[in-house]
Design an enzyme around this catalytic site. Structure first.
Site, PDB file in Angstrom:
ATOM      1  N   ASP A  15       0.868  -1.169   0.000  1.00 10.94           N
ATOM      2  CA  ASP A  15       0.000   0.000   0.000  1.00 10.94           C
ATOM      3  C   ASP A  15       0.913   1.228   0.000  1.00 10.94           C
ATOM      4  O   ASP A  15       2.112   1.124   0.258  1.00 10.94           O
ATOM      5  CB  ASP A  15      -0.890  -0.045   1.248  1.00 10.94           C
ATOM      6  N   ASP A 177      -1.520  -1.012   5.977  1.00  8.64           N
ATOM      7  CA  ASP A 177      -1.670  -0.360   7.284  1.00  8.64           C
ATOM      8  C   ASP A 177      -3.109  -0.304   7.778  1.00  8.64           C
ATOM      9  O   ASP A 177      -3.356   0.252   8.845  1.00  8.64           O
ATOM     10  CB  ASP A 177      -1.129   1.073   7.215  1.00  8.64           C
TER      11      ASP A 177
END
Length: 230
Positions: A15, A177
């Site tokens: 990400d 995350d």
């Protein structure tokens, strides 16, 4: 001459916001520009960090709802267009890589891993931000929410990124995350490492990732425990 097919390399898919880079200042800064234009109070960065993680549309909706103003579809579209325009001119005013990112990428590449990015940011802005941060050239694919018909948490966003990067889906790992990243990886049947320093409204350890790390210096060991190296 050998007729065995060439084996694809293992791949680590990252990400972007809250994982590779601390981008909250520029994202929330843009949100606050819109809030101010609409006559609302600006959100403190410390309060608004947890609103990030599912793309700009979700950030706008969450931000305005936090100030008690639900958005009509028309207003949401208008604000989204304004967000993209403003943010595109302020991608890296304050954004920076988290400590240890470059060293972790070096170590993964040395171990034979291919690298890619799978983000709900638009592809063009993701490519430009990573270029500005000095690591864009490291990734075999940078795929945003507009790269494919699907975006995270749809697993096809992740599996499409792996395919575009020509990595081995059987030796892939996601690094993220947020719940969005964890849910995406689980739906794709791919192990996931969660970082604790990103953007989430709940501690990532409660969301069921395969490994949790507090610093990028821990990433190579965590990935090695989940994915066979080249």
């Amino acid at each position: 001459m050998s007729t065995e097919p060439t084996r694809k390399p293992p791949i680590a898919v990252f990400d972007l916001d809250g994982t590779l880079a601390e981008t909250a200042g520029d994202l929330i800064g843009t949100l606050n520009v819109l809030m101010k234009r609409e006559g609302l109070a600006e959100l403190p960065l410390s309060q608004a960090r947890g609103l990030i993680g599912a793309g700009a549309r979700a950030l706008i909706r969450r931000g305005f709802e936090a100030e008690g103003r639900p958005l009509s579809p028309e207003d949401h579209d208008r604000l989204f267009d304004a967000f993209i325009a403003h943010y595109g001119a302020h991608l890296a005013d304050t954004s920076h890589l988290f400590p240890g990112v470059v060293e972790a990428l070096d170590a993964l590449e040395a171990a034979g891993f291919r690298l890619a990015v799978c983000t709900n940011k638009y592809e063009g802005q993701s490519v430009e931000l990573l270029r500005l941060l000095g690591i864009g050239h490291r990734f075999a694919a940078i795929c945003g929410r507009d790269t494919f018909p699907q975006a995270k948490p749809d697993p096809r966003h992740l599996t499409g990124t792996i395919a575009r990067a020509a990595g081995d889906p059987a030796r892939a790992v996601m690094v993220g995350d947020s719940r969005t990243d964890i849910d995406t990886a689980k739906a794709a049947g791919i192990p996931v490492v969660a970082v604790t320093f990103g953007y989430t409204d709940r501690p990532v350890a409660e969301l069921g990732p395969d490994r949790v790390i507090e610093h990028f210096s821990e990433l190579v060991e965590a990935v090695g425990a989940l994915v066979p190296a080249a």
